[in-house]
Design a protein around this motif. Structure first.
Motif, PDB file in Angstrom:
ATOM      1  N   UNK A  85       0.865  -1.309   0.207  1.00 25.65           N
ATOM      2  CA  UNK A  85      -0.193  -0.120  -0.297  1.00 25.65           C
ATOM      3  C   UNK A  85       0.979   1.238  -0.364  1.00 25.65           C
ATOM      4  N   UNK A  86       0.557   2.106  -0.689  1.00 26.91           N
ATOM      5  CA  UNK A  86       1.179   3.787  -0.911  1.00 26.91           C
ATOM      6  C   UNK A  86       0.602   4.463   0.807  1.00 26.91           C
ATOM      7  N   UNK A  87      -0.429   4.119   0.925  1.00 29.78           N
ATOM      8  CA  UNK A  87      -1.336   5.192   1.890  1.00 29.78           C
ATOM      9  C   UNK A  87      -2.212   4.087   2.818  1.00 29.78           C
ATOM     10  N   UNK A  88      -1.797   4.724   4.079  1.00 32.99           N
ATOM     11  CA  UNK A  88      -2.147   3.682   5.355  1.00 32.99           C
ATOM     12  C   UNK A  88      -3.858   4.149   6.050  1.00 32.99           C
ATOM     13  N   UNK A  89      -4.449   4.409   6.313  1.00 29.95           N
ATOM     14  CA  UNK A  89      -5.533   4.886   7.250  1.00 29.95           C
ATOM     15  C   UNK A  89      -5.765   4.305   8.217  1.00 29.95           C
ATOM     16  N   UNK A  90      -6.021   5.368   9.106  1.00 32.38           N
ATOM     17  CA  UNK A  90      -5.315   4.752  10.693  1.00 32.38           C
ATOM     18  C   UNK A  90      -6.548   4.417  11.344  1.00 32.38           C
ATOM     19  N   UNK A  91      -7.300   3.552  11.885  1.00 29.80           N
ATOM     20  CA  UNK A  91      -8.577   3.484  12.954  1.00 29.80           C
ATOM     21  C   UNK A  91      -8.636   4.450  14.279  1.00 29.80           C
ATOM     22  N   UNK A  92      -9.405   5.378  13.717  1.00 24.58           N
ATOM     23  CA  UNK A  92      -9.821   6.689  15.211  1.00 24.58           C
ATOM     24  C   UNK A  92      -9.445   5.457  16.299  1.00 24.58           C
ATOM     25  N   UNK A  93     -10.712   4.556  16.660  1.00 24.05           N
ATOM     26  CA  UNK A  93     -10.554   3.156  17.844  1.00 24.05           C
ATOM     27  C   UNK A  93      -8.893   3.251  18.539  1.00 24.05           C
ATOM     28  N   UNK A  94      -7.500   3.385  17.962  1.00 24.38           N
ATOM     29  CA  UNK A  94      -6.314   3.278  18.259  1.00 24.38           C
ATOM     30  C   UNK A  94      -6.219   4.427  19.250  1.00 24.38           C
ATOM     31  N   UNK A  95      -6.325   5.432  18.452  1.00 27.62           N
ATOM     32  CA  UNK A  95      -6.680   7.116  18.680  1.00 27.62           C
ATOM     33  C   UNK A  95      -7.225   6.794  20.826  1.00 27.62           C
ATOM     34  N   UNK A  96      -8.101   6.730  20.733  1.00 30.10           N
ATOM     35  CA  UNK A  96      -9.007   6.105  21.879  1.00 30.10           C
ATOM     36  C   UNK A  96      -8.762   5.109  22.617  1.00 30.10           C
ATOM     37  N   UNK A  97      -7.791   4.467  22.051  1.00 36.60           N
ATOM     38  CA  UNK A  97      -7.556   3.517  23.434  1.00 36.60           C
ATOM     39  C   UNK A  97      -6.393   4.103  23.427  1.00 36.60           C
ATOM     40  N   UNK A  98      -5.211   4.613  23.194  1.00 38.57           N
ATOM     41  CA  UNK A  98      -3.776   5.520  23.379  1.00 38.57           C
ATOM     42  C   UNK A  98      -4.409   6.073  24.412  1.00 38.57           C
ATOM     43  N   UNK A  99      -5.665   6.788  23.354  1.00 33.15           N
ATOM     44  CA  UNK A  99      -5.536   8.358  24.927  1.00 33.15           C
ATOM     45  C   UNK A  99      -6.021   7.914  26.125  1.00 33.15           C
ATOM     46  N   UNK A 100      -6.822   6.002  26.266  1.00 38.10           N
ATOM     47  CA  UNK A 100      -7.408   5.614  27.318  1.00 38.10           C
ATOM     48  C   UNK A 100      -5.887   5.688  28.272  1.00 38.10           C
ATOM     49  N   UNK A 101      -4.840   4.989  27.947  1.00 39.64           N
ATOM     50  CA  UNK A 101      -3.860   4.695  28.849  1.00 39.64           C
ATOM     51  C   UNK A 101      -2.746   5.873  29.495  1.00 39.64           C
ATOM     52  N   UNK A 102      -2.978   7.191  28.262  1.00 37.32           N
ATOM     53  CA  UNK A 102      -2.623   8.215  28.428  1.00 37.32           C
ATOM     54  C   UNK A 102      -3.020   9.425  29.144  1.00 37.32           C
ATOM     55  N   UNK A 103      -4.105   8.829  29.596  1.00 39.53           N
ATOM     56  CA  UNK A 103      -4.977   9.529  30.486  1.00 39.53           C
ATOM     57  C   UNK A 103      -5.162  11.138  30.481  1.00 39.53           C
ATOM     58  N   UNK A 104      -5.959  11.763  30.729  1.00 39.43           N
ATOM     59  CA  UNK A 104      -6.397  13.400  30.807  1.00 39.43           C
ATOM     60  C   UNK A 104      -5.214  14.095  30.879  1.00 39.43           C
ATOM     61  N   UNK A 105      -5.106  15.388  30.788  1.00 37.96           N
ATOM     62  CA  UNK A 105      -3.466  15.958  31.133  1.00 37.96           C
ATOM     63  C   UNK A 105      -3.621  16.544  32.563  1.00 37.96           C
ATOM     64  N   UNK A 106      -2.152  17.063  32.748  1.00 41.18           N
ATOM     65  CA  UNK A 106      -2.924  17.274  33.930  1.00 41.18           C
ATOM     66  C   UNK A 106      -3.209  18.978  34.069  1.00 41.18           C
ATOM     67  N   UNK A 107      -3.652  19.146  33.033  1.00 39.86           N
ATOM     68  CA  UNK A 107      -3.309  20.886  33.853  1.00 39.86           C
ATOM     69  C   UNK A 107      -5.048  21.062  33.278  1.00 39.86           C
ATOM     70  N   UNK A 108      -5.576  22.055  33.653  1.00 38.05           N
ATOM     71  CA  UNK A 108      -7.327  22.498  33.381  1.00 38.05           C
ATOM     72  C   UNK A 108      -6.858  22.860  32.310  1.00 38.05           C
ATOM     73  N   UNK A 109      -5.904  23.432  30.543  1.00 42.71           N
ATOM     74  CA  UNK A 109      -6.436  23.863  29.889  1.00 42.71           C
ATOM     75  C   UNK A 109      -5.156  23.406  28.830  1.00 42.71           C
ATOM     76  N   UNK A 110      -5.762  23.802  27.339  1.00 44.91           N
ATOM     77  CA  UNK A 110      -4.585  22.711  27.078  1.00 44.91           C
ATOM     78  C   UNK A 110      -3.714  23.550  25.589  1.00 44.91           C
ATOM     79  N   UNK A 111      -3.416  24.256  25.720  1.00 40.82           N
ATOM     80  CA  UNK A 111      -2.910  25.253  24.485  1.00 40.82           C
ATOM     81  C   UNK A 111      -2.161  24.241  24.067  1.00 40.82           C
ATOM     82  N   UNK A 112      -2.094  24.151  22.823  1.00 38.88           N
ATOM     83  CA  UNK A 112      -1.572  23.521  21.989  1.00 38.88           C
ATOM     84  C   UNK A 112      -1.396  24.007  20.835  1.00 38.88           C
ATOM     85  N   UNK A 113      -0.494  23.813  19.881  1.00 41.74           N
ATOM     86  CA  UNK A 113       0.075  24.795  18.367  1.00 41.74           C
ATOM     87  C   UNK A 113       1.188  23.408  17.586  1.00 41.74           C
TER      88      UNK A 113
END
Length: 919
Positions: free
Chosen positions: A577-605
């Motif tokens: 394949x020249x292109x792979x699409x990642x399933x959004x479920x993977x991001x949900x699972x990783x997010x659950x492992x990593x947990x919420x950030x320790x900050x009330x506000x999360x500015x990103x760039x």
């Protein structure tokens, strides 16, 4: 040290959050249209090479069939002489060699099987045609290269290219100004090739990349609008230049002022902020400064700090009491007072003062460059003007001469700018000699210049932007902590605090905490993990060093391995394949492992590029980071004439997204040692570390004595708070000097901030098969967001090495053959990585490569050093016909810097609609 045992992750409140794009963005726009470099290609040579390759493939296919046919003819022939001729012909066809005298062999074919004769004759005709085409290659390539070189030399006078070149490489600019274009009908000599390679490199930087520097790339302020349906935006042809003197020169002039005791005597001195008197000693923070490299294009003085102690004495106590009462005093008056109180001779008094200044217990007022200073050289002149001393008046006059030259440089044409630069060198040296410097040396870069696209802010319609971003960018942000190089360090600090103060504990002596953290743990931890590689070549994972047994570190390890394992499985399931699409479920699972950030506000760039392709546009994610207003800070001075200014817009936006009971406060890291750290004040408050000063109003300065740390057991957060404000303080860093280069105290406090250093290396830990030494990776997407471009990785030893592709048609053909065999695009970006960990990367920044340009191939070969080094080629995305930024002469490569905010949805702060998306 007592360690709190890990008993699983402490519960965190699952507060509802909202996510949205910020109101503003910056567009970094390349100085020249991408089509500018098209004329550097070799179209006739490419056609010639592709014809040769087509003939080679056809001959190879026909030769395989002929080989079988001739084998049958040999077996069917009883004539031994004919058999030998047929065997010789078969061998020549197999080796793709044109027979010198094919007549006897053809006769043998006709004698054995007449029907086979036309097939053999056709192969011989094609092979004769191939030989003829090979012979034509030299003239074709030479003509194309001559035309490309002529175009390159014509572009050498392009104002935006030369404007940036005058600051990036003054030596090359001088060479171009002094010389004439070489004789293009003859091959270039060694010196000319070197000049042409440098010129080509800067031209590619001006037309193919977005690296803000002088006139190579300009910045435009942008905003999202509720109306419209387009992602494209126009680029105004007019640019405004903003020029400032290198702050390193300002610091050196200040150092020379203080080197003479007589001049120093007229200056005001004060106690360094943050000192404290203990029972038998005085505690304060000392700074050590190491001068930068004058030969580097971008150089800065590095600063380190550390807790320092002086034994108390009657003299020292008297001096500190005096300065506590007076605040400031002239150095000469202080020496007089010391001599009067102690009976010492004046040289001894001067030595005592010099020692206290060198140790950092005392500091001179008004000589450091505050990061919020609009124009440092004017600020220094203002400080000296108030002294009203003859030497100061003379120096101020010299500084005004420097200021006039800097101001004139902004408006000058190329010749005028070159002359002004020479005059500026002479004027600065004269000022340094007048201050006693016998042999003054100057950094290579005297001036820093930023360009701003004129006109109103560019606009992008919010509806198509929202459709493009969707919920996917927010999903990507959930996994970014797994790629954050700072996260393990933050976890270690978190564990250290709990080990020292316990659950729910507090610390009011931040200075001592920082010192103990580094002495007891952090220095050893940083040294031990400096060379750590998370994944080996076979994909095996090396866990983070978890000395304090923190469950967050274990979760981080699990999240990284989960991503690598899933991606490896996806790749194995579709290896072509020249292109792979990642399933959004993977991001949900990783997010659950990593947990919420320790900050009330999360500015990103995010630095992103738009690719306007069908059927749907793509958003290419180049880089991500955490923090507030960082994409804009370096360029705020370019928009100070606007109403409102960019700084005012950003501060208003920050106020809108700040939760109740929270303030943003900037950590500056001390005086500016590089122009890249200069910016307007973008937060309401500034954290002033010991030994630092700030131009912010006194009520907006937060000192370490006012700050304390407290652990919140409900959310497992370590919170920085202000006693005076009774609010949580969110520390932000807005400089472009990497945080790891900051002094120890601000660097440690940033471990409590939402700042992050994300390296989105998605292929870490994913084994890959190689073909002919080359590793191919597909494009990686989540929805319309591209996380990684297609890439081809290969050791240098596996690259074509058949000579100079600019003069040897066989070498040019070899590169075309290699590119076609591996399916590499005609244009790409190449990054060369060193195989020797002790040697710097050969070319750490991506280099534009055009496989249709002999000049580009020559430039690529010039940066290939060790055979074990590795070159990674990445696809050009967006492509030339997918660019969203358009000027009068075509599409410009551009990169957008956007902010996103994830905040507690229960906060009651009013939000104004700026066209950003909300999830």
């Amino acid at each position: 040290m007592h360690v709190v045992p890990a008993q699983g992750r402490l519960p965190r409140a699952a507060a509802p959050t909202s996510w949205r794009t910020g109101a503003y963005f910056t567009a970094r726009v390349a100085g020249l249209p991408l089509s500018t470099v098209d004329a550097l290609r070799c179209p006739a040579a490419c056609t010639w090479a592709d014809d040769v390759l087509t003939l080679e493939r056809q001959l190879a296919a026909d030769g395989a069939r002929l080989s079988q046919l001739l084998y049958e003819l040999v077996n069917d022939n009883e004539d031994e002489s004919a058999r030998r001729r047929l065997l010789t012909l078969r061998r020549q066809i197999f080796n793709n060699v044109l027979p010198a005298a094919p007549g006897p062999a053809l006769a043998a074919v006709a004698q054995t099987r007449p029907a086979a004769l036309p097939v053999v004759q056709r192969w011989l005709q094609q092979r004769t045609q191939l030989a003829r085409r090979h012979d034509e290659g030299g003239a074709v390539l030479a003509a194309d290269v001559a035309q490309a070189r002529a175009h390159l030399w014509r572009l050498a006078d392009e104002p935006r290219l030369r404007g940036g070149l005058q600051l990036a490489s003054p030596t090359l600019d001088e060479q171009l100004a002094a010389g004439t274009a070489p004789q293009l009908t003859r091959p270039a000599n060694k010196r000319t090739r070197r000049v042409e390679r440098s010129l080509l490199s800067y031209l590619y930087r001006t037309a193919c990349k977005t690296s803000p520097f002088s006139t190579f790339t300009a910045v435009a302020l942008g905003r999202f609008t509720d109306t419209g349906s387009q992602l494209e935006f126009p680029v105004d042809a007019q640019w405004h230049q903003h020029v400032r003197l290198n702050v390193v020169l300002v610091a050196r002039l200040a150092e020379l002022v203080t080197a003479d005791p007589r001049r120093r005597g007229d200056l005001l001195v004060e106690l360094s902020p943050g000192w404290r008197r203990d029972a038998d000693r005085i505690r304060y923070v000392r700074h050590w400064v190491t001068a930068g490299d004058d030969s580097a294009t971008v150089s800065f003085d590095s600063v380190r700090d550390g807790l320092f102690f002086l034994r108390r004495s009657g003299v020292l106590d008297g001096l500190t009491a005096l300065l506590q009462h007076r605040g400031t005093i002239r150095c000469a008056d202080l020496v007089d007072r010391l001599c009067q109180d102690t009976g010492a001779e004046r040289p001894d008094g001067e030595t005592y003062l010099s020692t206290l200044l060198e140790l950092g217990m005392l500091r001179l007022v008004g000589l450091d460059t505050d990061v919020h200073t609009t124009d440092p050289i004017r600020a220094l002149a203002g400080t000296l003007r108030h002294l009203d001393r003859p030497w100061a008046t003379h120096l101020v006059d010299q500084l005004h001469d420097i200021i006039e030259l800097v101001d004139a440089y902004r408006q000058g044409d190329l010749d005028r700018r070159r002359d002004l630069r020479h005059r500026l060198q002479d004027t600065v040296r004269a000022a340094m000699r007048a201050l006693g410097e016998d042999n003054p040396t100057l950094p290579q870069t005297l001036l820093y210049e930023d360009s701003r696209v004129a006109g109103e802010p560019v606009t992008i319609a919010a509806p198509p932007w929202q459709r493009l971003v969707g919920a996917n960018l927010a999903a990507v942000e959930r996994i970014l902590p797994a790629f954050d190089q700072n996260l393990p360090h933050r976890i270690m600090f978190h564990g250290f605090f709990l080990a020292r103060f316990g659950v729910g504990g507090r610390c009011h002596d931040l200075l001592r905490l920082v010192e103990d953290f580094h002495d007891d743990l952090y220095e050893q931890y940083s040294s031990y993990t400096a060379g750590r590689r998370p994944f080996a070549e076979d994909g095996s994972y090396t866990p983070e060093e978890n000395w304090l047994g923190r469950p967050e570190m274990t979760a981080l390890d699990e999240a990284r391995q989960l991503f690598a394992t899933r991606l490896a499985a996806l790749t194995a399931a579709d290896p072509q394949s020249t292109e792979l699409s990642l399933p959004v479920e993977l991001f949900d699972e990783m997010g659950a492992l990593l947990g919420d950030t320790a900050h009330r506000i999360h500015p990103k760039g995010h630095f992103v590029q738009l690719a306007l392709r069908e059927p749907a546009p793509l958003l290419v994610l180049n880089q991500s980071f955490g923090g507030l207003s960082f994409p804009f800070s370096r360029f705020t001075h370019c928009f100070d004439a606007d109403t409102p200014t960019l700084a005012e817009r950003l501060r208003a936006q920050a106020a809108e997204i700040t939760p109740p009971g929270v303030v943003f406060a900037e950590l500056t890291g001390g005086a500016a040692t590089t122009n890249l750290n200069l910016h307007s004040r973008l937060t309401d408050y500034v954290i002033v570390c010991p030994g630092e000063s700030s131009s912010a109003p006194a009520d907006r300065q937060l000192t370490l004595d006012d700050l304390y740390l407290a652990h919140d057991p409900d959310t497992d957060r370590i919170v920085l708070r202000s006693t005076r404000l009774d609010k949580e303080v969110v520390a932000v860093y807005l400089g472009y000097l990497v945080p790891m280069a900051l002094p120890q105290i601000p660097r440690t406090l940033l471990l409590l901030s939402p700042a992050s250093a994300v390296r989105l290396d998605v292929w870490r830990g994913v084994p890959a098969a190689t073909t002919d030494g080359i590793t191919v990776r597909p494009r990686l997407r989540l929805g319309n967001i591209v996380l990684a471009r297609r890439s081809w990785s290969v050791p240098v030893r596996e690259l074509p090495d058949t000579g100079d592709p600019g003069t040897d048609p066989a070498a040019f053909l070899g590169w075309r053959r290699w590119r076609a065999r591996h399916g590499i695009p005609e244009q790409a970006f190449a990054t060369v990585y060193s195989a020797d960990p002790g040697r710097l990367t050969t070319n750490p920044k991506p280099q534009y490569v055009d496989f249709g340009s002999a000049l580009s191939m020559q430039a690529l070969r010039a940066v290939l050093d060790g055979p074990d080094d590795r070159i990674v080629l990445r696809e050009l995305l967006p492509a030339a016909d997918e660019l969203p930024a358009h000027g009068a002469h075509g599409g410009h490569v551009s990169e957008l810097a956007v902010e996103t905010f994830r905040v507690d949805a229960r906060q009651t702060v009013a939000h104004h609609d700026h066209g950003g998306s909300s999830q």
